[in-house]
Enzyme design. Structure first.
Site, PDB file in Angstrom:
ATOM      1  N   THR A  11      -1.646 -24.035 -11.094  1.00  0.00           N
ATOM      2  CA  THR A  11      -2.386 -22.787 -11.299  1.00  0.00           C
ATOM      3  C   THR A  11      -3.083 -22.719 -12.649  1.00  0.00           C
ATOM      4  OG1 THR A  11      -0.974 -21.555  -9.806  1.00  0.00           O
ATOM      5  CG2 THR A  11      -2.066 -20.278 -11.503  1.00  0.00           C
ATOM      6  N   ARG A 220      23.423 -28.261   0.658  1.00  0.00           N
ATOM      7  CA  ARG A 220      23.481 -26.983  -0.063  1.00  0.00           C
ATOM      8  C   ARG A 220      24.592 -26.182   0.595  1.00  0.00           C
ATOM      9  NH1 ARG A 220      18.432 -23.932  -1.788  1.00  0.00           N
ATOM     10  NH2 ARG A 220      19.912 -23.531  -3.446  1.00  0.00           N
TER      11      ARG A 220
HETATM   12  N1  ASP Z   1       0.918 -23.528  -6.168  1.00  0.00           N
HETATM   13  C1  ASP Z   1       0.829 -23.665  -7.602  1.00  0.00           C
HETATM   14  C2  ASP Z   1       1.360 -25.028  -7.987  1.00  0.00           C
HETATM   15  O1  ASP Z   1       2.531 -25.219  -7.971  1.00  0.00           O
HETATM   16  C3  ASP Z   1       1.608 -22.584  -8.254  1.00  0.00           C
HETATM   17  C4  ASP Z   1       1.537 -22.560  -9.746  1.00  0.00           C
HETATM   18  O2  ASP Z   1       1.126 -23.479 -10.417  1.00  0.00           O
HETATM   19  O3  ASP Z   1       1.961 -21.535 -10.318  1.00  0.00           O
HETATM   20  O4  ASP Z   1       0.595 -25.915  -8.267  1.00  0.00           O
END
Ligand code: ASP
Length: 313
Positions: A11, A220
């Site tokens: 992200t 788990r």
């Molecule tokens: N879907 C994204 C990732 O893991 C979520 C993030 O980076 O916060 O690349």
């Protein structure tokens, strides 16, 4: 005092596209350049992109190996490393780096963001600046820098899917670092490891397929180490024993860990030689199994030893 920033995707460096947030080159590089110009970060931060940039949902042990190899290749040149990573599987990669880099004597700071740098109000700039500040000064080892906290990289889990303060760790007694005279990188292979969670009344005979097909099982289990005394689970464990594949168990509880042997209802696990994962996170346990399965058979006893603070002594 130079720092190498390895950008893997996630992200933090994404932009909005018609199909949702997606990684794009230039976003993290621009943020670093802005930080340099404002004097908030030193000038000698080099950026290396791990191409293609990915959403960390698509990460595999091969990506863990690529990040570890890059750090090892540049270990002598830099005083610290920052890894920018998607948050969804950040905890797996951070733990995997702990197992992969034996004898690491520099800080490796893993970070990311819950909102892209390209979006107003992002937490990315703060996390990036904090990670760069920590990279030359933190103790050697793998750390997760997020929302103002520095967490033990091998004992961290993503605990919130939307808040900026998205990660928690269980403080460790040992640092997130494997001692060693010189740096040794352990790569990852293509082992098949299944994570099998149990729930009341669940058909555990499904586990038998994994026991036949995989190279290791990660169970788990409930609480401090109980499991249903079902025919399906017993058969799966017998198959695993016959095939001589490791079976490791961790608790479904986020805190406290296992104490296998407390309850009679854990006898099925002990009777089949299931390894007590103590208070390892599921992420660390999964990465540790991949680590051990890539080693020569003579070194596989590492599975039952603490390596980089992954469980409490
Ligand atoms: N879907 C994204 C990732 O893991 C979520 C993030 O980076 O916060 O690349």
């Amino acid at each position: 005092m130079s720092i190498l920033l390895i950008h893997t995707g996630g992200t933090i460096g994404m932009v909005q596209t018609p199909s949702g947030f997606s990684p794009q080159t230039g976003v993290v590089e621009q943020a670093i350049s802005d930080l340099k110009h404002s004097g908030a970060c030193p000038r000698d931060v080099d950026v290396h992109l791990l191409t293609p940039l990915i959403d960390s949902a698509n990460a595999t042990p091969a990506e863990w190996g690529r990040i570890a190899a890059l750090i090892a290749d540049h270990h002598a040149q830099y005083s610290g490393f920052v890894v920018t990573h998607g948050t969804d599987t950040l905890a797996y990669s951070a733990a995997a780096l702990g197992f992969a880099l034996q004898g690491l004597d520099k800080p490796v700071i893993v970070t990311g963001a819950m909102l892209p740098l390209s979006v107003k109000g992002s937490d990315g700039m703060r996390n990036l600046a904090d990670a760069i500040a920590a990279a030359p000064s933190a103790p050697a080892g793998i750390w997760v820098q997020f929302a103002g906290q520095r967490l033990h990289g091998v004992r961290t889990r993503k605990s919130h899917s939307t808040e900026f303060d998205a990660f928690r760790d269980t403080p460790g007694t040992a640092p997130p670092c494997q001692p060693g005279e010189t740096l040794r990188v352990h790569g990852f292979g293509s082992a098949k490891v299944a994570i099998l969670a149990m729930a009341p009344g669940m058909p555990t005979d499904l586990f038998q397929h994994a026991a036949r097909d995989c190279d290791a099982l990660l169970l788990r289990v409930y609480g401090s180490g109980t499991a249903p005394e079902s025919q399906g689970l017993a058969m799966a464990l017998q198959i695993a024993n016959r095939r001589d594949i490791p079976v490791l168990a961790v608790s479904q509880c986020a805190e406290g860990g296992m104490a296998l042997g407390t309850y009679a209802a854990g006898a099925i696990l002990r009777a089949h030689g299931v390894i007590d994962g103590r208070d390892m996170t599921v992420e660390a346990a999964y990465a540790k199994l991949h680590h051990v399965l890539a080693l020569p058979v003579s070194e596989r006893a590492r599975l039952t030893r603490p390596l980089c603070g992954e469980y409490s002594a």
